[in-house]
Design a protein around this motif. Sequence first.
Motif, PDB file in Angstrom:
ATOM      1  N   THR A  32      13.556 -23.895  16.848  1.00 15.16           N
ATOM      2  CA  THR A  32      13.487 -23.598  15.404  1.00 15.16           C
ATOM      3  C   THR A  32      14.875 -23.597  14.777  1.00 15.16           C
ATOM      4  OG1 THR A  32      11.515 -22.247  15.739  1.00 15.16           O
ATOM      5  CG2 THR A  32      12.713 -21.909  13.680  1.00 15.16           C
ATOM      6  N   ASP A  36      14.892 -26.652  12.376  1.00 14.18           N
ATOM      7  CA  ASP A  36      14.442 -26.154  11.080  1.00 14.18           C
ATOM      8  C   ASP A  36      15.627 -26.070  10.120  1.00 14.18           C
ATOM      9  OD1 ASP A  36      13.262 -24.876   8.928  1.00 14.18           O
ATOM     10  OD2 ASP A  36      12.017 -23.606  10.183  1.00 14.18           O
ATOM     11  N   PRO A  39      16.058 -21.775   8.976  1.00 10.01           N
ATOM     12  CA  PRO A  39      15.494 -20.768   9.884  1.00 10.01           C
ATOM     13  C   PRO A  39      15.663 -19.358   9.318  1.00 10.01           C
ATOM     14  CG  PRO A  39      17.615 -21.540  10.694  1.00 10.01           C
ATOM     15  CD  PRO A  39      17.266 -22.405   9.515  1.00 10.01           C
ATOM     16  N   ASP A  43      14.606 -15.054  13.175  1.00 15.84           N
ATOM     17  CA  ASP A  43      14.446 -15.991  14.292  1.00 15.84           C
ATOM     18  C   ASP A  43      15.643 -15.908  15.232  1.00 15.84           C
ATOM     19  OD1 ASP A  43      12.039 -16.858  13.323  1.00 15.84           O
ATOM     20  OD2 ASP A  43      12.843 -18.633  12.320  1.00 15.84           O
ATOM     21  N   LYS A 289       3.022 -20.630  14.933  1.00 15.39           N
ATOM     22  CA  LYS A 289       3.540 -21.892  15.479  1.00 15.39           C
ATOM     23  C   LYS A 289       3.597 -21.848  17.003  1.00 15.39           C
ATOM     24  CE  LYS A 289       6.391 -23.128  11.466  1.00 15.39           C
ATOM     25  NZ  LYS A 289       7.781 -23.365  10.987  1.00 15.39           N
TER      26      LYS A 289
END
Length: 302
Positions: A32, A36, A39, A43, A289
């Motif tokens: 991630t 991403d 993020p 996270d 996810k």
Amino acid sequence: MSTYILINKYLIFQAGIGISANTILLLFRVYTFLLDRSPKPTDLITGHLALIHIVMLLMVILLSPDLFESLNFQNDIKCKVFFYMRRAMRGLSIFTTCLLSVLQAITISPSSSWLATFKHKSKRFIFHILIFIWSLSLCFSRIIFYVVTSSNMTQSNLLILSKHCSLLAMNSIITSLSFILTIFRDVSFVGVMVLSSAYMVILLYKHQRRSKHLHSTSISPRTSPEKKATQTILLLVSFFVVMYGVDLIISSTSTLLWVYDPVVLGVQRLVVNVYATVSPFVLISSDKKIANALLNVLQKCR
């Protein structure tokens, strides 16, 4: 002795389960963070927590009698290194859980709150905060100078920590000071966790009352994930505080009275590692996810 052996076997099993779950969580968080574009700050923190727990649980396996003896360097150094890492990782687990709780409280705080001013600043300073808590935790384990190999000293001078490692009897002033400083550090961070958790509970309660007042059962898409994340973190913090309380009672009795019981020590180690084992499952189950990806993998395996 049979009870002690059974507890040690369960410790290895518990550590194996915890390492596997934390590794899955860490890999998803790295994925991630790298791919991403935006993020979440949480996270990074939950990934950091997973890394700490992996190292913490690895210490359990490395301190098992068979593996400990197979490592080819001096037992005295092994004892110092492993117990230093175990204490440091425990401190980092407390710091990181506290940081996660505070950050979530800031995230869900209303725009009229003074905490709202930290929302954008927190994203920029997360990395610096993590470096700070690593430095603080690694400098807080001076007790390792008193950790020795059990066979080097007479049993009357030692508090046995494991089959191979023991703690030298320390001056009463040093013992009391080390104990007080450690308790003060831990209780301070646990206190911050409790306060931030209480604040989040109040916000969730106000939100629920407001929803009922408007006769609406629907929640906006933006609010729902935040509420779910808040409930997950509240669950983690509550579980951590309970486990910490039990561990504090056991460790305080052993340290202050200088009493050793192998079964009590085994139970304490189980209690200490429960949070590290359970927390990744809580975080994984609350992340759609990760849960969907794991379900897809299981379906393909069938």
